[in-house]
Design a protein around this motif. Sequence first.
Motif, PDB file in Angstrom:
ATOM      1  N   MET A 191      29.168  37.156  44.535  1.00 45.80           N
ATOM      2  CA  MET A 191      30.812  37.527  44.377  1.00 45.80           C
ATOM      3  C   MET A 191      31.098  38.490  45.752  1.00 45.80           C
ATOM      4  O   MET A 191      30.410  39.372  45.771  1.00 45.80           O
ATOM      5  N   ASN A 192      32.303  38.423  46.352  1.00 51.88           N
ATOM      6  CA  ASN A 192      32.729  38.978  47.304  1.00 51.88           C
ATOM      7  C   ASN A 192      33.417  40.514  47.041  1.00 51.88           C
ATOM      8  O   ASN A 192      33.383  40.570  45.733  1.00 51.88           O
ATOM      9  N   ARG A 193      33.525  41.175  47.885  1.00 52.47           N
ATOM     10  CA  ARG A 193      34.210  42.673  47.645  1.00 52.47           C
ATOM     11  C   ARG A 193      35.556  42.488  46.881  1.00 52.47           C
ATOM     12  O   ARG A 193      35.676  43.417  45.859  1.00 52.47           O
ATOM     13  N   ALA A 194      36.412  41.548  47.045  1.00 50.81           N
ATOM     14  CA  ALA A 194      37.610  41.538  46.473  1.00 50.81           C
ATOM     15  C   ALA A 194      37.651  41.060  45.001  1.00 50.81           C
ATOM     16  O   ALA A 194      38.139  41.535  44.073  1.00 50.81           O
ATOM     17  N   GLY A 195      36.691  40.117  44.931  1.00 52.78           N
ATOM     18  CA  GLY A 195      36.331  39.677  43.563  1.00 52.78           C
ATOM     19  C   GLY A 195      35.541  40.722  42.435  1.00 52.78           C
ATOM     20  O   GLY A 195      36.043  41.150  41.408  1.00 52.78           O
ATOM     21  N   LYS A 196      34.665  41.500  42.956  1.00 50.49           N
ATOM     22  CA  LYS A 196      34.326  42.816  42.424  1.00 50.49           C
ATOM     23  C   LYS A 196      35.206  43.822  42.119  1.00 50.49           C
ATOM     24  O   LYS A 196      35.487  44.476  41.139  1.00 50.49           O
ATOM     25  N   THR A 197      36.256  44.122  43.193  1.00 47.36           N
ATOM     26  CA  THR A 197      37.242  45.149  42.781  1.00 47.36           C
ATOM     27  C   THR A 197      38.138  44.811  41.970  1.00 47.36           C
ATOM     28  O   THR A 197      38.484  45.508  41.040  1.00 47.36           O
ATOM     29  N   LEU A 198      38.540  43.500  41.782  1.00 46.12           N
ATOM     30  CA  LEU A 198      39.401  42.955  40.537  1.00 46.12           C
ATOM     31  C   LEU A 198      38.691  43.030  39.410  1.00 46.12           C
ATOM     32  O   LEU A 198      39.344  43.492  38.507  1.00 46.12           O
ATOM     33  N   LEU A 199      37.591  42.794  39.156  1.00 53.37           N
ATOM     34  CA  LEU A 199      36.586  42.995  38.130  1.00 53.37           C
ATOM     35  C   LEU A 199      36.630  44.248  37.668  1.00 53.37           C
ATOM     36  O   LEU A 199      36.854  44.795  36.203  1.00 53.37           O
ATOM     37  N   VAL A 200      36.479  45.288  38.621  1.00 54.25           N
ATOM     38  CA  VAL A 200      36.355  46.934  38.296  1.00 54.25           C
ATOM     39  C   VAL A 200      37.742  47.278  37.628  1.00 54.25           C
ATOM     40  O   VAL A 200      37.825  48.004  36.637  1.00 54.25           O
ATOM     41  N   LEU A 201      38.855  46.805  38.426  1.00 51.53           N
ATOM     42  CA  LEU A 201      40.203  47.073  38.003  1.00 51.53           C
ATOM     43  C   LEU A 201      40.383  46.526  36.623  1.00 51.53           C
ATOM     44  O   LEU A 201      41.377  47.224  35.748  1.00 51.53           O
ATOM     45  N   ALA A 202      40.259  45.239  36.325  1.00 52.00           N
ATOM     46  CA  ALA A 202      40.375  44.690  34.972  1.00 52.00           C
ATOM     47  C   ALA A 202      39.733  45.473  33.831  1.00 52.00           C
ATOM     48  O   ALA A 202      39.965  45.704  32.750  1.00 52.00           O
ATOM     49  N   LEU A 203      38.367  45.919  34.213  1.00 50.84           N
ATOM     50  CA  LEU A 203      37.467  46.600  33.410  1.00 50.84           C
ATOM     51  C   LEU A 203      38.398  47.974  32.893  1.00 50.84           C
ATOM     52  O   LEU A 203      38.338  48.322  31.721  1.00 50.84           O
ATOM     53  N   VAL A 204      38.734  48.835  33.820  1.00 49.99           N
ATOM     54  CA  VAL A 204      39.542  49.894  33.783  1.00 49.99           C
ATOM     55  C   VAL A 204      40.669  49.626  33.057  1.00 49.99           C
ATOM     56  O   VAL A 204      41.033  50.648  31.870  1.00 49.99           O
ATOM     57  N   ALA A 205      41.389  48.853  33.232  1.00 51.82           N
ATOM     58  CA  ALA A 205      42.903  48.537  32.515  1.00 51.82           C
ATOM     59  C   ALA A 205      42.332  48.213  31.045  1.00 51.82           C
ATOM     60  O   ALA A 205      42.968  48.732  30.024  1.00 51.82           O
ATOM     61  N   VAL A 206      41.438  47.556  30.512  1.00 47.90           N
ATOM     62  CA  VAL A 206      40.765  47.172  29.317  1.00 47.90           C
ATOM     63  C   VAL A 206      40.447  48.417  28.546  1.00 47.90           C
ATOM     64  O   VAL A 206      40.777  48.819  27.391  1.00 47.90           O
ATOM     65  N   VAL A 207      39.548  49.262  29.257  1.00 47.95           N
ATOM     66  CA  VAL A 207      39.053  50.381  28.616  1.00 47.95           C
ATOM     67  C   VAL A 207      40.334  51.266  28.475  1.00 47.95           C
ATOM     68  O   VAL A 207      40.282  52.077  27.502  1.00 47.95           O
ATOM     69  N   GLY A 208      41.233  51.413  29.480  1.00 52.08           N
ATOM     70  CA  GLY A 208      42.483  52.463  29.359  1.00 52.08           C
ATOM     71  C   GLY A 208      43.315  52.006  28.018  1.00 52.08           C
ATOM     72  O   GLY A 208      43.710  52.763  27.257  1.00 52.08           O
ATOM     73  N   MET A 209      43.450  50.847  27.774  1.00 43.68           N
ATOM     74  CA  MET A 209      44.434  50.139  26.601  1.00 43.68           C
ATOM     75  C   MET A 209      43.499  50.616  25.350  1.00 43.68           C
ATOM     76  O   MET A 209      43.914  51.083  24.267  1.00 43.68           O
ATOM     77  N   ALA A 210      42.257  50.266  25.345  1.00 45.60           N
ATOM     78  CA  ALA A 210      41.302  50.589  24.105  1.00 45.60           C
ATOM     79  C   ALA A 210      41.275  52.253  23.876  1.00 45.60           C
ATOM     80  O   ALA A 210      41.405  52.582  22.719  1.00 45.60           O
ATOM     81  N   PHE A 211      41.354  52.991  25.068  1.00 46.14           N
ATOM     82  CA  PHE A 211      41.625  54.458  24.702  1.00 46.14           C
ATOM     83  C   PHE A 211      42.853  54.655  24.082  1.00 46.14           C
ATOM     84  O   PHE A 211      42.726  55.788  23.436  1.00 46.14           O
ATOM     85  N   ARG A 212      43.647  54.038  24.519  1.00 44.23           N
ATOM     86  CA  ARG A 212      45.033  54.458  23.922  1.00 44.23           C
ATOM     87  C   ARG A 212      45.137  54.023  22.264  1.00 44.23           C
ATOM     88  O   ARG A 212      45.739  54.837  21.512  1.00 44.23           O
ATOM     89  N   VAL A 213      44.524  53.215  21.882  1.00 47.27           N
ATOM     90  CA  VAL A 213      44.474  52.772  20.438  1.00 47.27           C
ATOM     91  C   VAL A 213      43.695  53.656  20.018  1.00 47.27           C
ATOM     92  O   VAL A 213      44.178  54.076  18.722  1.00 47.27           O
ATOM     93  N   SER A 214      42.464  53.986  20.376  1.00 53.94           N
ATOM     94  CA  SER A 214      41.697  54.852  19.535  1.00 53.94           C
ATOM     95  C   SER A 214      42.214  56.237  19.558  1.00 53.94           C
ATOM     96  O   SER A 214      41.919  57.028  18.647  1.00 53.94           O
ATOM     97  N   TRP A 215      43.030  56.571  20.437  1.00 51.01           N
ATOM     98  CA  TRP A 215      43.583  57.954  20.792  1.00 51.01           C
ATOM     99  C   TRP A 215      44.498  58.205  19.756  1.00 51.01           C
ATOM    100  O   TRP A 215      44.528  59.254  19.103  1.00 51.01           O
ATOM    101  N   ASN A 216      45.282  57.355  19.112  1.00 48.20           N
ATOM    102  CA  ASN A 216      46.127  57.487  18.222  1.00 48.20           C
ATOM    103  C   ASN A 216      45.337  57.713  16.772  1.00 48.20           C
ATOM    104  O   ASN A 216      45.829  58.793  16.057  1.00 48.20           O
ATOM    105  N   ALA A 217      44.375  56.996  16.216  1.00 51.70           N
ATOM    106  CA  ALA A 217      43.712  57.314  15.274  1.00 51.70           C
ATOM    107  C   ALA A 217      43.020  58.500  15.500  1.00 51.70           C
ATOM    108  O   ALA A 217      42.929  59.266  14.255  1.00 51.70           O
ATOM    109  N   LEU A 218      42.257  59.067  16.478  1.00 52.91           N
ATOM    110  CA  LEU A 218      41.573  60.287  16.815  1.00 52.91           C
ATOM    111  C   LEU A 218      42.481  61.237  16.662  1.00 52.91           C
ATOM    112  O   LEU A 218      42.120  62.658  16.019  1.00 52.91           O
ATOM    113  N   ARG A 219      43.563  61.356  16.910  1.00 55.07           N
ATOM    114  CA  ARG A 219      44.647  62.405  16.838  1.00 55.07           C
ATOM    115  C   ARG A 219      45.105  62.879  15.379  1.00 55.07           C
ATOM    116  O   ARG A 219      45.034  63.824  15.110  1.00 55.07           O
TER     117      ARG A 219
END
Length: 289
Positions: A1-29
């Motif tokens: 996988m080239n550098r552009a593909g790796k960058t997109l994969l990391v950005l997608a992972l960060v977006a998924v983790v951010g949304m999951a944190f938002r859902v969990s943040w509501n319950a933990l609060r």
Amino acid sequence: MNRAGKTLLVLALVAVVGMAFRVSWNALRDVATAVGADETGARLYPFVVDGLMALALVATLVLTDRADKRFALRVLAAYTAASLVLNFVHGLVPELHGESVDWTRLADWDPVNWLLVLLATSLPVGSIYFGSDLVAKVLHHRPIDPANTEKSTQIDTERSTSGLAEPAPEPVPALAGPVPVDGHEEVDSPLDGESTDRVGVRAVAAEQSVPRRATGRVPDVARSTRPRRTVDELLAEARQLTESWSVEQLTAEGIRKALRTSPDKARMLRETLRAERTAVPAPEPVAVG
């Protein structure tokens, strides 16, 4: 996988983790508010739990020591399970969903309620302890040099192969006769009175328990070009070299080093020269008249 593909994969992972944190943040609060945290503490509580999960994940990727990596994985698994339990409780207790909840029970049964409250209140303290330990391990971590790794692997391989059983060496048969001597090597002729049988016995090699390592043929350049000397030539040369020596200086070792001959011939020359030096001349005949 080239550098552009790796960058997109990391950005997608960060977006998924951010949304999951938002859902969990509501319950933990809401859980933090239910166990007595104020408004600011309730908003920071999700960062204590899910934030330490992210820190443990990074430490797992950075650390190379097996024990440290196992510790980081255990912290990650423990806080993931704790966050899952609190999110599950938040979904089972409808009273936690209100925005103005000050205090409530996390479970109807008292022992379970005590365990859940203990779990919710102990996570911040555990984050301080485990987070500090993980950061210390990461800061004191030394990355392994690939060159040193390859070198250590090669050394281990050589040590393991050197321990293998070597085949027993074959016995070397004894020589049946005297060793032939090359004409270019310096070998003095046998002394007078010495039998050829004696020379032959000396040349016979005994059986060797360990064979000598084959070194190949000696080059002609490395061989001595000095011709073999007879007994008379050795005696004449010894007389010339030791002309200024005293009788006490006539030792076998000194003669051997001066003439570069064998110890046997040096002892023979010593006795001959001493006999010549200490010989008493016969008295001259007196004329009778």
